[in-house]
Structure formats: C-alpha cells, structure tokens
Design a protein around this motif. Structure first.
Motif, mmCIF file in Angstrom:
data_model
loop_
_atom_site.group_PDB
_atom_site.id
_atom_site.type_symbol
_atom_site.label_atom_id
_atom_site.label_comp_id
_atom_site.label_asym_id
_atom_site.label_seq_id
_atom_site.Cartn_x
_atom_site.Cartn_y
_atom_site.Cartn_z
ATOM 1 N N SER A 70 0.849 -1.183 0.000
ATOM 2 C CA SER A 70 0.000 0.000 0.000
ATOM 3 C C SER A 70 0.884 1.231 0.000
ATOM 4 N N SER A 71 0.529 2.215 -0.815
ATOM 5 C CA SER A 71 1.372 3.391 -0.970
ATOM 6 C C SER A 71 1.640 4.063 0.371
ATOM 7 N N GLY A 72 2.917 4.353 0.625
ATOM 8 C CA GLY A 72 3.315 5.022 1.855
ATOM 9 C C GLY A 72 3.760 4.086 2.949
ATOM 10 N N LYS A 73 3.429 2.804 2.852
ATOM 11 C CA LYS A 73 3.786 1.837 3.888
ATOM 12 C C LYS A 73 5.141 1.202 3.591
ATOM 13 N N PRO A 74 5.720 0.496 4.579
ATOM 14 C CA PRO A 74 7.011 -0.157 4.320
ATOM 15 C C PRO A 74 6.914 -1.121 3.149
ATOM 16 N N SER A 75 7.947 -1.134 2.324
ATOM 17 C CA SER A 75 7.965 -2.011 1.164
ATOM 18 C C SER A 75 8.021 -3.474 1.614
ATOM 19 N N PRO A 76 7.522 -4.392 0.774
ATOM 20 C CA PRO A 76 7.465 -5.804 1.160
ATOM 21 C C PRO A 76 8.726 -6.561 0.765
ATOM 22 N N THR A 77 9.233 -7.339 1.676
ATOM 23 C CA THR A 77 10.399 -8.178 1.382
ATOM 24 C C THR A 77 10.060 -9.660 1.456
ATOM 25 N N MET A 119 10.528 10.132 -5.106
ATOM 26 C CA MET A 119 11.115 11.448 -4.849
ATOM 27 C C MET A 119 10.150 12.415 -4.171
ATOM 28 N N LYS A 120 8.847 12.225 -4.338
ATOM 29 C CA LYS A 120 7.919 13.274 -3.928
ATOM 30 C C LYS A 120 7.147 12.979 -2.648
ATOM 31 N N TYR A 121 6.749 11.735 -2.431
ATOM 32 C CA TYR A 121 5.807 11.429 -1.376
ATOM 33 C C TYR A 121 6.461 10.705 -0.212
ATOM 34 N N THR A 122 5.799 10.794 0.961
ATOM 35 C CA THR A 122 6.247 10.045 2.125
ATOM 36 C C THR A 122 6.077 8.555 1.858
ATOM 37 N N HIS A 123 7.085 7.788 2.224
ATOM 38 C CA HIS A 123 7.062 6.348 1.978
ATOM 39 C C HIS A 123 7.504 5.601 3.222
ATOM 40 N N TYR A 124 7.252 4.296 3.202
ATOM 41 C CA TYR A 124 7.875 3.353 4.128
ATOM 42 C C TYR A 124 7.431 3.513 5.586
ATOM 43 N N ALA A 125 6.378 4.281 5.848
ATOM 44 C CA ALA A 125 6.037 4.643 7.220
ATOM 45 C C ALA A 125 5.321 3.518 7.960
ATOM 46 N N PRO A 126 5.751 3.213 9.187
ATOM 47 C CA PRO A 126 4.979 2.297 10.038
ATOM 48 C C PRO A 126 3.729 3.026 10.540
#
Length: 347
Positions: free
Chosen positions: A152-159, A235-242
C-alpha cells in the motif's frame, strides 16, 4: 477478488517452463497485476504497454498518478522498443550492474509505453532485476513490466510474499512467492539523460560503486522530494512509514533512552529501532534489532521487515538510531527519513 499464490523455488532449473511461472505470465498478458519477487523488494507487476494494467497497479496501491513507475526487462534488446537513445554512460553502467539493483533513466520513445506508467514524462526508468524468478516471469510474459513495490502506498515495502498479502490480498490477481528478498531496499535510480550521471534515489548500488565505474556521479539536490514533478519513483511522497510516528534520534544512546522514558511516563507504548550491537542497552516496551551497525548491508536487508514488526507489536511511538551515510547507509537513511517524515530529534 481472490488473490492467487504461486510458490516458486528460485533454485529450481528451467524456471521458464515452471507451470506456476507460466500461469502467472498468462495473468500478466491478460493485463492483470501480480506481485513478483526481485532481489530488492517485491514488485507489483503489470504490462507497461497497457493503460488498463497500469491503472490496476495504481488502484491496488493507492498510488498518486504523478509518481512514475520503473519498467523491468529481462533482455537489454528490449530497450530498443521504447528507449530513444542509450548514452555511453548508461551502457557502461548496464555492463557493470545489470542484472542488479540499478535503475537507469533514459529518454523514451513516444507511443509505446502507457503514459500512465511514465506519468507523462519524456523519460522512462528501466532496470533488469537480479532474481531468477523475476527474470523467468519477464521472459515468459514477453512484456516490459511496470513494477513499483507491492505494498500500500506510503507503507514499508514488502520483502516477503506475506508482507504483500498483508497489504494487498483481495486487491490484486496474485503473488509469485519466491521467498524473502536479499538487498532489502529498492534499486538506486540514476539519470543518464544529461552528461554526468545523477543519483535520484540511493539504493542497492552505492555512489562509490558507481563512481568506480564511470567517474564523477552527482546527487540530485531534490532527492528529498521538493520538486513539483518527480522524475524518479520515491522522490515526492512520504514512503515506508509504520503505523506509529517514527522519530530519528541524533545523539547518544543515553539521550534516546531519556526520550523513551519520557513517553512511557505519558503512558505510551514505546518502540526502539536499534542494531544487534546496541539493542540490549535499551529499556523500552519493544526493542527490535535491525541488522549490524558494522555491516550496514544487514540493516538494509532487515529494515522494512522491522518497520512492519512494530505494527504487529502495536507501539504508539518509535525512536530510531541513525546511521552513517557512507555506502548503503545513504539508502538506509533516505528510507528512514521518509518513514519518519523527516522528524529528527537532536541531542
């Protein structure tokens, strides 16, 4: 929508004839989207030539439409179909780092790829993943594949495939489960369209590695995402946030512990992101070790999984140690700064 899961052993020979891979490739040719493993993170794959498929990627992720996607290929010959020119610098970088965690920005040919995939830009971001399952899926599909991270956009990427299902089950056609990824952070993005290469996103290939091959490499001053139109993903949006607010702490372990104590007095459940060297020194509700400070590659590999684990532990606030920005540390701090919304507490 039922989300199908194809389990594929990446160590098995003849992956291109594997029934699971062939079935998943059929879905891609039908303009469905499926998650696939790469050496960095799981990607949400769709036909880059199809507006329909790309629209499904954006819808599943909840991703803003002005955020371009990376196109994945299995053979450099595919570039001729949608890239206007291949600069010499780009050729040298491909020779050195493809397949691998390096994305290169090229000038694109018009009328080939979905405009939605490139966000209407005159350029296109391309990489060749270094993962046998991804490469087999790309070859069998015969398509250039748009594939942002499968979260989901903005959440931590899946590994892991489990991370994908946690976010996207019921929203996508399927997941190719090829086991955990390796690098753990996304590819480095380098713009090769104008003279000296420029890093638009730090990642699995470091600046030092790039410069050892092509000489001078610059870092885009807009890396933090201040530009109005992002030229590169991320580059533009907040990402990876718990789920809980994350704060980066610049200071001593004693200072970070004081911050933990203050929040616990307020009745909050506090998490700390530390390393194996320091985790036992903190007294908090949840302390998670994220690799070894002496081996930053292990921090990169564990980062997104640890951020997701804080969600499972139900913490109210998270404090994180900071890391040097040498080598892959640049990518680690880029991701942490985005996850924290650039919230830094200085001693």
């Amino acid at each position: 929508m039922d989300t199908k899961v194809w389990k594929v052993d990446k160590y098995v020979d003849k992956l291109e004839s594997n029934p699971q891979v062939v079935d998943a490739a059929d879905f891609l040719r039908d303009n469905e989207v499926v998650a696939m493993p790469t050496e960095t993170v799981y990607g949400l794959a769709g036909n880059a030539e199809s507006d329909e498929a790309v629209a499904k990627i954006f819808a599943a992720k909840g991703r803003p439409g002005d955020n371009p996607l990376i196109i994945h290929i299995a053979d450099r010959g595919q570039l001729d179909g949608f890239v206007a020119e291949v600069p010499e610098t780009a050729s040298v970088l491909m020779d050195a780092f493809w397949p691998g965690p390096l994305t290169i920005i090229f000038k694109k040919k018009d009328g080939v790829l979905s405009e939605k995939a490139t966000a209407g830009l005159e350029t296109v971001a391309v990489r060749m993943p270094d993962h046998p399952v991804a490469l087999a899926l790309l070859r069998v599909s015969g398509l250039p594949i748009a594939a942002p991270s499968a979260n989901s956009s903005g959440k931590p990427s899946p590994t892991t495939a489990r991370h994908v299902l946690d976010d996207l089950a019921g929203k996508i056609a399927g997941v190719v489960d090829g086991g955990p990824t390796g690098v753990g952070v996304e590819s480095t993005v380098v713009d090769c369209t104008e003279g000296i290469p420029v890093i638009l996103r730090p990642g699995g290939v470091t600046r030092e590695q790039l410069e050892a091959v092509v000489g001078e490499v610059r870092v885009d001053p807009a890396l933090a995402g201040e530009g109005s139109r992002p030229k590169s993903p991320g580059m533009k949006y907040t990402h990876y946030a718990p789920n809980a607010p994350l704060y980066l702490v610049s200071g001593s372990r004693e200072f970070l512990q004081e911050l933990v104590a203050e929040k616990r007095v307020e009745g909050l459940r506090v998490g700390v992101l530390a390393t194996e060297e320091s985790a036992e020194r903190y007294d908090a509700d949840v302390v998670l070790a994220c690799g070894k400070r002496a081996e930053l590659e292990t921090v990169a590999a564990a980062l997104y999984d640890v951020l997701r684990k804080f969600n499972a532990h139900g913490v109210d606030v998270i404090f994180s140690e900071m890391f040097p920005v040498d080598g892959v540390g640049h990518a680690i701090m880029n991701r942490l700064q985005k996850a924290a919304g650039n919230k830094v507490i200085v001693e």
